[in-house]
Structure formats: C-alpha cells, structure tokens
Design a protein around this motif. Structure first.
Motif, PDB file in Angstrom:
ATOM      1  N   SER A 267       0.823  -1.203   0.000  1.00  0.00           N
ATOM      2  CA  SER A 267       0.000   0.000   0.000  1.00  0.00           C
ATOM      3  C   SER A 267       0.862   1.260   0.000  1.00  0.00           C
ATOM      4  O   SER A 267       0.405   2.341  -0.334  1.00  0.00           O
ATOM      5  CB  SER A 267      -0.968   0.004   1.181  1.00  0.00           C
ATOM      6  N   LEU A 268       2.130   1.102   0.355  1.00  0.00           N
ATOM      7  CA  LEU A 268       3.054   2.244   0.317  1.00  0.00           C
ATOM      8  C   LEU A 268       3.563   2.492  -1.099  1.00  0.00           C
ATOM      9  O   LEU A 268       3.784   3.643  -1.503  1.00  0.00           O
ATOM     10  CB  LEU A 268       4.241   1.939   1.240  1.00  0.00           C
ATOM     11  N   LEU A 269       3.732   1.408  -1.844  1.00  0.00           N
ATOM     12  CA  LEU A 269       4.344   1.506  -3.169  1.00  0.00           C
ATOM     13  C   LEU A 269       3.690   2.534  -4.090  1.00  0.00           C
ATOM     14  O   LEU A 269       4.396   3.331  -4.714  1.00  0.00           O
ATOM     15  CB  LEU A 269       4.377   0.124  -3.827  1.00  0.00           C
ATOM     16  N   PRO A 270       2.342   2.580  -4.180  1.00  0.00           N
ATOM     17  CA  PRO A 270       1.750   3.574  -5.071  1.00  0.00           C
ATOM     18  C   PRO A 270       2.164   4.993  -4.712  1.00  0.00           C
ATOM     19  O   PRO A 270       2.397   5.811  -5.608  1.00  0.00           O
ATOM     20  CB  PRO A 270       0.244   3.400  -4.862  1.00  0.00           C
ATOM     21  N   TRP A 271       2.297   5.264  -3.407  1.00  0.00           N
ATOM     22  CA  TRP A 271       2.640   6.642  -3.006  1.00  0.00           C
ATOM     23  C   TRP A 271       4.096   6.932  -3.261  1.00  0.00           C
ATOM     24  O   TRP A 271       4.461   8.065  -3.589  1.00  0.00           O
ATOM     25  CB  TRP A 271       2.247   6.874  -1.543  1.00  0.00           C
ATOM     26  N   ILE A 272       4.938   5.916  -3.151  1.00  0.00           N
ATOM     27  CA  ILE A 272       6.342   6.111  -3.531  1.00  0.00           C
ATOM     28  C   ILE A 272       6.398   6.462  -5.011  1.00  0.00           C
ATOM     29  O   ILE A 272       7.059   7.419  -5.419  1.00  0.00           O
ATOM     30  CB  ILE A 272       7.164   4.836  -3.242  1.00  0.00           C
ATOM     31  N   ALA A 273       5.671   5.703  -5.814  1.00  0.00           N
ATOM     32  CA  ALA A 273       5.640   5.967  -7.253  1.00  0.00           C
ATOM     33  C   ALA A 273       5.113   7.380  -7.510  1.00  0.00           C
ATOM     34  O   ALA A 273       5.640   8.119  -8.339  1.00  0.00           O
ATOM     35  CB  ALA A 273       4.770   4.939  -7.961  1.00  0.00           C
ATOM     36  N   TYR A 274       4.092   7.752  -6.765  1.00  0.00           N
ATOM     37  CA  TYR A 274       3.451   9.053  -6.974  1.00  0.00           C
ATOM     38  C   TYR A 274       4.402  10.197  -6.629  1.00  0.00           C
ATOM     39  O   TYR A 274       4.505  11.173  -7.367  1.00  0.00           O
ATOM     40  CB  TYR A 274       2.191   9.125  -6.108  1.00  0.00           C
ATOM     41  N   ILE A 281      13.805   6.516 -11.704  1.00  0.00           N
ATOM     42  CA  ILE A 281      14.186   6.609 -10.291  1.00  0.00           C
ATOM     43  C   ILE A 281      13.395   5.590  -9.471  1.00  0.00           C
ATOM     44  O   ILE A 281      13.930   4.948  -8.574  1.00  0.00           O
ATOM     45  CB  ILE A 281      13.966   8.041  -9.766  1.00  0.00           C
ATOM     46  N   LEU A 282      12.134   5.420  -9.821  1.00  0.00           N
ATOM     47  CA  LEU A 282      11.303   4.448  -9.097  1.00  0.00           C
ATOM     48  C   LEU A 282      11.926   3.059  -9.157  1.00  0.00           C
ATOM     49  O   LEU A 282      11.997   2.340  -8.155  1.00  0.00           O
ATOM     50  CB  LEU A 282       9.895   4.415  -9.695  1.00  0.00           C
ATOM     51  N   SER A 283      12.403   2.708 -10.338  1.00  0.00           N
ATOM     52  CA  SER A 283      13.000   1.392 -10.511  1.00  0.00           C
ATOM     53  C   SER A 283      14.225   1.225  -9.615  1.00  0.00           C
ATOM     54  O   SER A 283      14.457   0.159  -9.049  1.00  0.00           O
ATOM     55  CB  SER A 283      13.356   1.212 -11.984  1.00  0.00           C
ATOM     56  N   VAL A 284      15.000   2.295  -9.474  1.00  0.00           N
ATOM     57  CA  VAL A 284      16.186   2.228  -8.615  1.00  0.00           C
ATOM     58  C   VAL A 284      15.773   2.192  -7.144  1.00  0.00           C
ATOM     59  O   VAL A 284      16.282   1.380  -6.364  1.00  0.00           O
ATOM     60  CB  VAL A 284      17.104   3.445  -8.888  1.00  0.00           C
ATOM     61  N   VAL A 285      14.827   3.056  -6.779  1.00  0.00           N
ATOM     62  CA  VAL A 285      14.428   3.140  -5.371  1.00  0.00           C
ATOM     63  C   VAL A 285      13.823   1.828  -4.879  1.00  0.00           C
ATOM     64  O   VAL A 285      14.123   1.367  -3.782  1.00  0.00           O
ATOM     65  CB  VAL A 285      13.437   4.305  -5.162  1.00  0.00           C
ATOM     66  N   THR A 286      12.995   1.199  -5.723  1.00  0.00           N
ATOM     67  CA  THR A 286      12.367  -0.046  -5.275  1.00  0.00           C
ATOM     68  C   THR A 286      13.399  -1.176  -5.158  1.00  0.00           C
ATOM     69  O   THR A 286      13.116  -2.206  -4.577  1.00  0.00           O
ATOM     70  CB  THR A 286      11.245  -0.501  -6.231  1.00  0.00           C
ATOM     71  N   ALA A 287      14.585  -0.966  -5.712  1.00  0.00           N
ATOM     72  CA  ALA A 287      15.623  -1.996  -5.591  1.00  0.00           C
ATOM     73  C   ALA A 287      16.319  -1.920  -4.237  1.00  0.00           C
ATOM     74  O   ALA A 287      16.939  -2.893  -3.807  1.00  0.00           O
ATOM     75  CB  ALA A 287      16.641  -1.845  -6.712  1.00  0.00           C
ATOM     76  N   PHE A 288      16.213  -0.781  -3.545  1.00  0.00           N
ATOM     77  CA  PHE A 288      17.019  -0.582  -2.341  1.00  0.00           C
ATOM     78  C   PHE A 288      16.819  -1.605  -1.222  1.00  0.00           C
ATOM     79  O   PHE A 288      17.800  -2.021  -0.610  1.00  0.00           O
ATOM     80  CB  PHE A 288      16.855   0.844  -1.804  1.00  0.00           C
ATOM     81  N   PRO A 289      15.575  -2.023  -0.927  1.00  0.00           N
ATOM     82  CA  PRO A 289      15.453  -3.001   0.167  1.00  0.00           C
ATOM     83  C   PRO A 289      16.315  -4.245  -0.059  1.00  0.00           C
ATOM     84  O   PRO A 289      16.732  -4.894   0.894  1.00  0.00           O
ATOM     85  CB  PRO A 289      13.961  -3.360   0.154  1.00  0.00           C
ATOM     86  N   MET A 290      16.628  -4.536  -1.322  1.00  0.00           N
ATOM     87  CA  MET A 290      17.404  -5.747  -1.604  1.00  0.00           C
ATOM     88  C   MET A 290      18.828  -5.646  -1.084  1.00  0.00           C
ATOM     89  O   MET A 290      19.518  -6.663  -0.941  1.00  0.00           O
ATOM     90  CB  MET A 290      17.421  -6.021  -3.105  1.00  0.00           C
ATOM     91  N   ILE A 291      19.271  -4.408  -0.799  1.00  0.00           N
ATOM     92  CA  ILE A 291      20.631  -4.239  -0.288  1.00  0.00           C
ATOM     93  C   ILE A 291      20.804  -4.981   1.033  1.00  0.00           C
ATOM     94  O   ILE A 291      21.877  -5.497   1.325  1.00  0.00           O
ATOM     95  CB  ILE A 291      20.931  -2.733  -0.098  1.00  0.00           C
ATOM     96  N   VAL A 292      19.727  -5.052   1.820  1.00  0.00           N
ATOM     97  CA  VAL A 292      19.800  -5.738   3.121  1.00  0.00           C
ATOM     98  C   VAL A 292      20.349  -7.154   2.942  1.00  0.00           C
ATOM     99  O   VAL A 292      21.071  -7.665   3.802  1.00  0.00           O
ATOM    100  CB  VAL A 292      18.403  -5.783   3.783  1.00  0.00           C
ATOM    101  N   ALA A 293      20.034  -7.754   1.790  1.00  0.00           N
ATOM    102  CA  ALA A 293      20.471  -9.135   1.559  1.00  0.00           C
ATOM    103  C   ALA A 293      21.992  -9.244   1.530  1.00  0.00           C
ATOM    104  O   ALA A 293      22.539 -10.301   1.839  1.00  0.00           O
ATOM    105  CB  ALA A 293      19.881  -9.661   0.265  1.00  0.00           C
ATOM    106  N   PHE A 294      22.682  -8.150   1.177  1.00  0.00           N
ATOM    107  CA  PHE A 294      24.147  -8.220   1.147  1.00  0.00           C
ATOM    108  C   PHE A 294      24.713  -8.430   2.550  1.00  0.00           C
ATOM    109  O   PHE A 294      25.831  -8.883   2.714  1.00  0.00           O
ATOM    110  CB  PHE A 294      24.734  -6.965   0.510  1.00  0.00           C
ATOM    111  N   LEU A 295      23.907  -8.059   3.552  1.00  0.00           N
ATOM    112  CA  LEU A 295      24.322  -8.319   4.933  1.00  0.00           C
ATOM    113  C   LEU A 295      23.884  -9.712   5.374  1.00  0.00           C
ATOM    114  O   LEU A 295      24.140 -10.120   6.502  1.00  0.00           O
ATOM    115  CB  LEU A 295      23.715  -7.271   5.870  1.00  0.00           C
ATOM    116  N   GLY A 296      23.206 -10.413   4.466  1.00  0.00           N
ATOM    117  CA  GLY A 296      22.640 -11.719   4.778  1.00  0.00           C
ATOM    118  C   GLY A 296      23.560 -12.666   5.529  1.00  0.00           C
ATOM    119  O   GLY A 296      23.191 -13.195   6.567  1.00  0.00           O
TER     120      GLY A 296
END
Ligand SMILES: *[C@@H]1O[C@H](CO)[C@@H](O)[C@H](O)[C@H]1NC(C)=O
Ligand SMILES: *[C@@H]1O[C@H](CO)[C@@H](O)[C@H](O)[C@H]1NC(C)=O
Ligand SMILES: *[C@@H]1O[C@H](CO)[C@@H](O)[C@H](O)[C@H]1NC(C)=O
Length: 600
Positions: A267-274, A281-296
C-alpha cells in the motif's frame, strides 16, 4: 500480539530427552523467543522486496487512460488541450466506445487535414466529414492523475501497442520460472544463504539496469532478469524463519508477518511511485530493500535443516546452540547428543521420500483427481488475484488510492484467517471467500463507474486474498507426506503460468468493457464450488502414504462443517490431532524436505 510468548513448558530432567524430529528440539533452544523476534523483524525488508518486485512494474508501465494524437502544427498556437481536441480529434469510434474507461474523443485517430491551412482560414472546430487517420506523430497524455511519464508513455505503448506492457509483465514471470530453477538449485547445493544473497543481488542489479532501458526489448530482458529473483528473494528467508519458529506459532507468525508487512509494503508503493514521479528513479528506489540481503551472511542464520540434509550435523547443532544462547536457554549436552543420534533417522526418512517423484501423484485415481483439482484451484486463485490487480489499471479515477486500499485488504485477510481458519475449516472458508469475490466482482459491473465500482472491486480482492492464503496451506495438508514437497512445487510452478496469463485478462475489455470483471466473477464462482469438491483438512491426520492420500477425506460428508457438526469418527481423529498439537502442514516439516511454496 501474543505470538512470541515465552514457552516454558519444556519437560526436562525426566529421563533421556526424546528427540525424533527437528521440531522436537526447538522447545529446548527456545521456540518463540528473542532470536525468533529478531527473525520476525528481519522479514520486514524482505517482504518489502517481495511486494516491490511483484508490483513495481505496474507503476513502471502505467499509462493515463486519456491520451490523444499529438498534432505538432497546433503547438504553434496558444491552444488549451480542449481546443486542440476540438479541432484535431474525432469523437471516439464505435470500436473505441466499447473499450474500458472511455473518453468522448478518439484515443487513436486524428483528422487527416492540413491544419496550417485551416488555422489560417480561422477554422477552430473540426468537421465530422473530414477524413480520419491513425495518429501520425505520437500522442499527448493527460497527466493530471498520473503525474509522471512511465516507460509505456515514453515509448507510447498505446492503441496498437497496448499489449507490450503486458508482454513485459509476462517476461517478468517467465523469468521467475527460470529463476526458481536456478536459485532452487543453488539453495539445495550451496545453501540457503548463498541462494538468498545471489538472488537478491541479481534482482538488485537488474532493477538498476531497468532504469537505463530505452526500448521494449531491453526492458523485457531487464524485467526477465529481475523476475528471476522474484519469490526466492523472499521465500528462502521465509522458510528459514518458519523453520526456526515452534510449530505452535507457525501459522500465526506466517500469517501475521506476511499480512502486516505485505499490506504495508504494497500500500506504500503507489505513493512512492506518486511522489517520485519518474519511472527510472522508481526502478532504482524499489531496488534498495534488496541491499539488506548483502548483509545476509551476517544477519540470517543458515537453515539448520539444510545443514542436516547436507551432512553437516555439527554445524546444525552449532546453529541451535547459538539460538539457545541468544534466547538465554540452558540446554544440557545430552539433548544435543540425542538430537545428533536422531539426525540419521531424519536423513534416512528423507531419503526414502526421495524415491518419489511428481508422477507418483498421478498413480492412484482419487489422489490424481485431488491433485488436478488442487492445481486448477490454485491456478484460478492466482488468475483472479492478478486479474484484480491489473484490473486496477482500468478502475480510474485514482489508481494510486485504489491500489493502496486494495493492498491494505491483505491485513484484514490475515486477521480473519488467524481467527477463523482453524475453526471453520479450509473448505467452507475457501468456498465463502471465493464466492464473496465472485459476488462483488459481478456487483462491481452493475454499479456506476467511480468510487463505488472501486469499492466493490476492493471487496472482491479481499475475498481472493483470503482464498490465496488458504490455498497456500490447503495443498500442503492434503497431499501425502511422501510426495508433499513435489506436489506443492508442481502446484507452485503451474501457478506461474497463471501469473504469465494474468496481465492479459484486462484485454478482454477490448471485446466488452465489462468482460474482465464478468470473467473474474465467473472464475471465482467456479473456484468456490471446486473448493467444495475437495476434502476438508482441518483436524484431520495428515496423510502419510500414497494410499492414505488417495483415501483422504473419503468418509467426509458433503455438508460437514467443522465448527458445527462432527461425526464420532471425525471427533476421534480430531482428538488425536489435538494431542499432537499440529494443524498446519504447510509450515510443518515432518521431514527435512522443505516445502517450496509461498503465497502468490
Ligand atoms: C497564451 O496563453 C497564456 C496563458 O494562458 C496567456 O497568458 C498569453 O497571453 C497567451 N498568448 C497568446 C498570444 O494568446
Ligand atoms: C485531464 O484529466 C483531468 C482529471 O481527470 C480532467 O479534469 C481534465 O479535463 C482532463 N483534460 C483533458 C484535456 O481531457
Ligand atoms: C499545408 O498548407 C500550407 C499552406 O497552404 C502549405 O505550405 C503546406 O505545404 C501544406 N502542408 C501539407 C502537408 O500539404
């Protein structure tokens, strides 16, 4: 929430510890304590990854419904859009009038006249007798509601090319089938953590690469690669977390973590896009949570079951000791010794399952019928779910708000499930949720376009959300243990085919404006009645062998509803069940074979 209440009922000291399965050792190291809380929180960024991957493309390819031919000659004058439309754009053709979210003017045609000449003559209003032609110089979009240009607007995937948006979405899900195989292999041979990290890394870099795409084909390739990480990027961790939580808490933890986090993320995603209002930029921003996996490797505990399966019993025990330490539990050495001994049995039991393949599901007629019905059941749920998601594109006025609210229904769905699923049973609740979905889909057609239709569509979505969560564990409970993992994987893979087809459901609107919702409604009804043809699994012993799977539920009466009536025989099996204290096979690993299965 009462999920993580410390469980202190471990009986220690009464003779040697009896540890036969992995689940038996969990109470000794703490089954819902500090470490489990940490894992519960760790799921948060990964659920965001999951939701963003699933839905980001929706916003990367969003096209304003109102668009019309660009006529460069008119730009030399100081005209408003309305004036431009008045002179250059014919009324919508009969064919276009049948389309979804109709505009009064044509979206694909313009008058084929010499505008320079006409304007010089002072003409400001079109004449219906002028010849018309398809847009020659591109399109103008009404960006009032959708304030940014997506890749689909930039590359003008409209009129003849509308399907390109859906084709790119299909590419994403084709990618997820390929990725499922690749990362599934890595998970089995190199460990869950390498799979989790590599999967998220691929998704991260491909999402960044998406931002640099300038054509349909490059976009498709980028999305196919992003798609390959879909599902495993979250699922691998989800299974690890569920494994480490005590069986009693699994249903609750699984439903609540997914319900809360997924609802929040989607439900947050539409507002991020908006707010970002730029697809790159949206495509890059939505990729950021995946960075956490590098600390996996430092954050996520490797699956102890995987260690056992690959023969590293020492490492599995080391992991359990770590759990005990963090949870502040004192565990006697003999408990681990007993566990070590039983590991061999666990492995043997597991290997005996390995001789079974997917084909064994089809050896016995009734089991084969159940399997086929489960496949169709799951296929239709995904089709209806995705149909409702993509149908949001047609449900203007405000796609951001409606998408956001529709995603929030994930939370009440999870709460309803946690409250009622183990009381009303899978069968009737599955029936009711799909039936409700069907009813509201059809009501949505009858209501005037606007807020009311969107409300109905959202209620329908709530129904299918509930059904999807039921379907998730239904199959795992009904298929016999020896082929459970294979069966659930089969259903899971076939589900992807529904994902691939899903985005095209909205093109039924090209035949008739109401057809998508009619089809979604009818499929929901069909699915609802299909549920009734399946046996109830609540309070039943899980079938173990193929024969048990074949005979499963054969003595159940059609009208049996767990919370209202039960025959003496069913009562007996119910008691047996209660003693075991186990209800949910999807999250119960009798063996170390994990069930490769997730929500949608
Ligand atoms: C063009 O439109 C702007 C804003 O509507 C207005 O201020 C300006 O006077 C117009 N110019 C001409 C030449 O009509
Ligand atoms: C663009 O969309 C807005 C909001 O729907 C509407 O008020 C406006 O009239 C539209 N403009 C044109 C040119 O159709
Ligand atoms: C349109 O008319 C103008 C003026 O009469 C002329 O110069 C121009 O070549 C015409 N354009 C086309 C495409 O025929």
């Amino acid at each position: 929430m009462t999920v993580m209440v410390e469980n202190t009922k471990v009986e220690e000291g009464n003779g040697p510890a009896k540890i036969e399965t992995f689940d038996d050792i969990l109470p000794y190291v703490g089954e819902a304590s500090r470490y489990q809380w940490f894992l519960f929180i760790l799921l948060l960024p990964f659920t965001f990854v999951y939701a963003f991957l699933y839905f980001a493309q929706f916003f990367l390819t969003l096209v304003p419904a109102e668009h019309w031919c660009m006529i460069p000659e008119l730009n030399h004058y100081n005209f408003t859009d309305f004036e431009k439309i008045a002179i250059g754009i014919p009324p919508a053709t009969n064919e276009e009038l049948k389309l979804e979210s109709v505009t009064s003017f044509s979206r694909c045609y313009m008058y084929d006249v010499n505008y320079t000449e006409l304007l010089e003559q002072g003409v400001r209003q079109a004449n219906l007798s002028w010849p018309i032609v398809r847009c020659k110089q591109g399109w103008t979009f009404n960006h009032t509601m959708i304030t940014y240009a997506s890749i689909a607007t930039e590359l003008e995937w409209v009129c003849d090319k509308t399907f390109l948006g859906s084709a790119a979405q299909s590419a994403f899900f084709v990618g997820s089938i390929i990725g499922g195989l690749i990362f599934g292999y890595i998970a089995d041979h190199y460990g869950r953590i390498p799979a989790l990290v590599s999967c998220n890394a691929v998704g991260f870099f491909a999402s960044i690469a998406t931002a640099f795409c300038n054509s349909f084909w490059s976009f498709c390739v980028a999305r196919l690669i992003v798609g390959s990480s879909f599902d495993n990027c979250f699922n691998v961790l989800f299974i690890i977390v569920i494994e480490y939580v005590g069986p009693k808490y699994r249903t609750l933890v699984a439903n609540m973590s997914f319900g809360i986090y997924f609802a929040a993320a989607a439900s947050l995603l539409p507002w991020i896009a908006y707010w970002i209002a730029d697809w790159r930029i949206l495509s890059v921003v939505t990729a950021f949570p995946m960075i956490v996996a590098f600390l996996g490797p430092w954050l996520v505990p490797e699956s102890a079951r995987w260690y056992i399966m690959s023969g590293n019993i020492d490492k599995a025990i080391g992991m359990l000791k770590k759990f005990a330490k963090v949870n502040g539990k004192e565990v006697k050495q003999e408990v681990f010794e007993a566990f070590e001994k039983s590991c061999k049995n666990i492995i043997e039991k597991d290997q005996s399952h390995n001789q079974y393949t997917v084909l064994h599901l089809f050896k016995l007629p009734r089991l084969a019928r159940i399997t086929v019905m489960l496949v169709i059941y799951w296929l239709l749920i995904i089709l209806v779910f995705d149909g409702h998601v993509w149908n949001m594109k047609l449900l203007h006025p405000d796609v951001f708000t409606s998408f956001s609210i529709a995603s929030l229904t994930e939370l009440p769905a999870a709460i309803l499930l946690a409250l009622f699923l183990d009381r009303w049973g899978r069968r009737w609740m599955g029936f009711a949720s799909m039936f409700i979905c069907g009813v509201f889909s059809l009501i949505a057609i009858g209501t005037p376009v606007g807020t009311l239709t969107v409300t109905m569509a959202i209620l329908a979505r709530l129904g299918v959300n509930i059904a999807a969560n039921i379907g998730f564990q239904y199959a795992a409970e009904m298929l016999p243990t020896v082929v459970r993992a294979q069966g659930v994987s089969l259903i899971h893979i076939i589900g992807y085919i529904a994902h691939i087809v899903g985005p095209y459901v909205i093109y039924l609107a090209d035949v008739n404006q109401n057809l998508p919702l009619i089809v979604l409604g009818l499929l929901s009804f069909f699915d609802a009645f299909l549920t009734l043809a399946l046996p109830e699994t609540l309070d039943q012993d899980l079938p173990e062998t193929l024969q048990e799977g074949n005979d499963f539920g054969i003595d159940q009466s059609f009208w049996w509803i767990p919370c209202i009536s039960s025959t003496p025989k069913l009562k007996k099996s119910l008691r047996k069940k209660k003693k075991e204290g186990m209800t949910n096979a999807a999250f119960h690993h009798g063996s170390i074979q994990t069930i490769d299965c997730t929500r949608l």
